[in-house]
Scaffold this active site. Structure first.
Site, PDB file in Angstrom:
ATOM      1  N   ASP A  86       7.420   5.111  -6.857  1.00 31.64           N
ATOM      2  CA  ASP A  86       6.660   4.735  -5.860  1.00 31.64           C
ATOM      3  C   ASP A  86       7.502   5.557  -4.426  1.00 31.64           C
ATOM      4  OD1 ASP A  86       4.288   4.045  -6.486  1.00 31.64           O
ATOM      5  OD2 ASP A  86       5.297   1.885  -5.707  1.00 31.64           O
ATOM      6  N   HIS A 139      11.653  -3.263  -8.792  1.00 27.24           N
ATOM      7  CA  HIS A 139      10.932  -3.482  -9.503  1.00 27.24           C
ATOM      8  C   HIS A 139      10.686  -4.577 -10.006  1.00 27.24           C
ATOM      9  CE1 HIS A 139       7.964  -1.645 -12.681  1.00 27.24           C
ATOM     10  NE2 HIS A 139       7.730  -0.919 -11.959  1.00 27.24           N
TER      11      HIS A 139
END
Length: 394
Positions: free
Chosen positions: A315, A259
């Site tokens: 996700d 991320h």
């Protein structure tokens, strides 16, 4: 140019009271409230109220806010007609983006630039975006568009309009949690797009349409679709270690891992992993197991090869969760929008009406020109007849 500044990384562009992210410790805060507390105690409606108004509602305020959302669920008939005229192959995010723009046509007070008008538009968009996503899925599959529920939660109404049958209480709870988790995430790409457009004094629908477009990219909201494609390609838990090693050795990425902000596990990923595990067990499928093995295999590979550790993001487990719930894969990103509209709207309102003056201050970043340079007076213009053929790469 400083490499850290590419993509505006680490550049502070504005103040906000809406959301705080502690990337080092894996904390996500909405208006001062930890996301894990909201997941445990709140609902999407209450969370949306918090994001829009800055405080948790009283019982009467929440009742009124929920009523306004319920009353705004319907889709204008001409918009449904337009959906039926679109090619069935149209991408759901493209359909959603154009429909958001079209909603401006039905705002009879579009010239009203007051804060109250923007709050009303926010409620309209929060209510109608789920209905649009559900309606398009039914239209493209040759099914009739389902009228919204006259009562029932935001999550329940979406699942009902999507399927045409009332969902179970367990499914509604799972969807409600997912909506809370995805509702806001500070100055991500789509939120910054919405705020940048708001800074031009464009109306709410234009801002949100731009945000939907930004969300559609595979490096942002489209990432969970890429995760599910990865899981389908792996196909079997026994294939995970070899697949992950091959992908990383060739310089590829493991979608759902890593991320831009978090240096540890995304706090949303832990919640989604638990939900994915529960749904996979209930449905007796392999998708959670494959996902969990992908996480372990990636971490192991990075450790063994002395690379920087990466952790799961929002996700990774949302993909297997939605797939296990029977939701079409290409609706993953629209569901993200169904939730994130709460945060987008709050940011548009903050951009337009924050205390600091003047507002909005038009965003106008500076670029470093690195193109052709022919001297202080520029390049000399050559007439068309005197130009030689050149090979151009596209």
């Amino acid at each position: 140019m400083d490499a850290r500044n590419i993509g505006l990384r680490n550049i502070e562009v504005a103040d906000t009271k809406i959301c705080s992210i502690d990337g080092e410790n894996g904390k996500l805060i909405y208006r001062g409230y930890d996301i894990l507390d909201l997941v445990k105690h709140s609902t999407f409606e209450e969370t949306a109220y918090l994001l829009l108004f800055g405080e948790l509602p009283t019982a009467s305020q929440l009742k009124d806010f929920s009523r306004r959302l319920t009353e705004a669920r319907g889709i204008p008939e001409p918009l449904i007609k337009n959906l039926k005229n679109r090619p069935k192959r149209a991408q759901p995010m493209d359909v959603l983006q154009s429909c958001v723009s079209e909603l401006a046509d039905y705002d009879l007070n579009i010239e009203d630039s007051s804060k109250e008008a923007h709050v009303r538009r926010a409620i309209t968009l929060i209510a109608k975006i789920p209905a649009i996503v559900a309606a398009w899925n039914r239209v493209r599959n040759g099914q009739h568009v389902v009228d919204p529920l006259e009562e029932g939660s935001h999550a329940a109404n979406f699942l009902y309009m999507l399927r045409g049958v009332e969902p179970s209480a367990e499914e509604v709870k799972v969807m409600d949690i997912c909506l809370i988790l995805h509702a806001e995430h500070s100055f991500n790409a789509s939120t910054f797009a919405a705020r940048e457009i708001a800074s031009t004094r464009a109306h709410m629908y234009a801002c949100i349409s731009g945000a939907v477009g930004a969300l559609s990219g595979e490096l942002h909201g489209g990432a969970n679709v890429q995760v599910m494609k990865m899981l389908l390609e792996i196909a079997d838990p026994a294939n995970v270690d070899k697949w992950v090693a091959s992908r990383l050795q060739s310089g590829g990425r493991i979608m759902g891992m890593g991320h831009a902000v978090y240096r540890t596990t995304d706090p949303r990923a832990d919640v989604l992993a638990r939900l994915s595990k529960e749904i996979s067990r209930e449905k007796n499928n392999k998708w959670y197991e494959i996902t969990e093995r992908v996480e372990r295999a990636t971490k192991k590979y990075m450790l063994e090869h002395k690379r920087q550790a990466i952790y799961p993001n929002v996700d990774l487990y949302s993909a297997s969760l939605y797939y296990s719930m029977g939701i079409p894969m290409d609706l993953n990103t629209p569901i993200f929008a169904i939730s994130r509209i709460a945060g987008w709207s709050a940011h548009v309102i903050e951009e337009k009406f924050a205390e600091a003056a003047p507002k909005p201050a038009l965003y106008r970043p500076k670029a470093v020109y690195v193109g052709k340079y022919c001297g202080p007076m520029g390049c000399e213009y050559t007439p068309l007849s005197g130009r030689q053929e050149q090979q151009h790469t596209s």
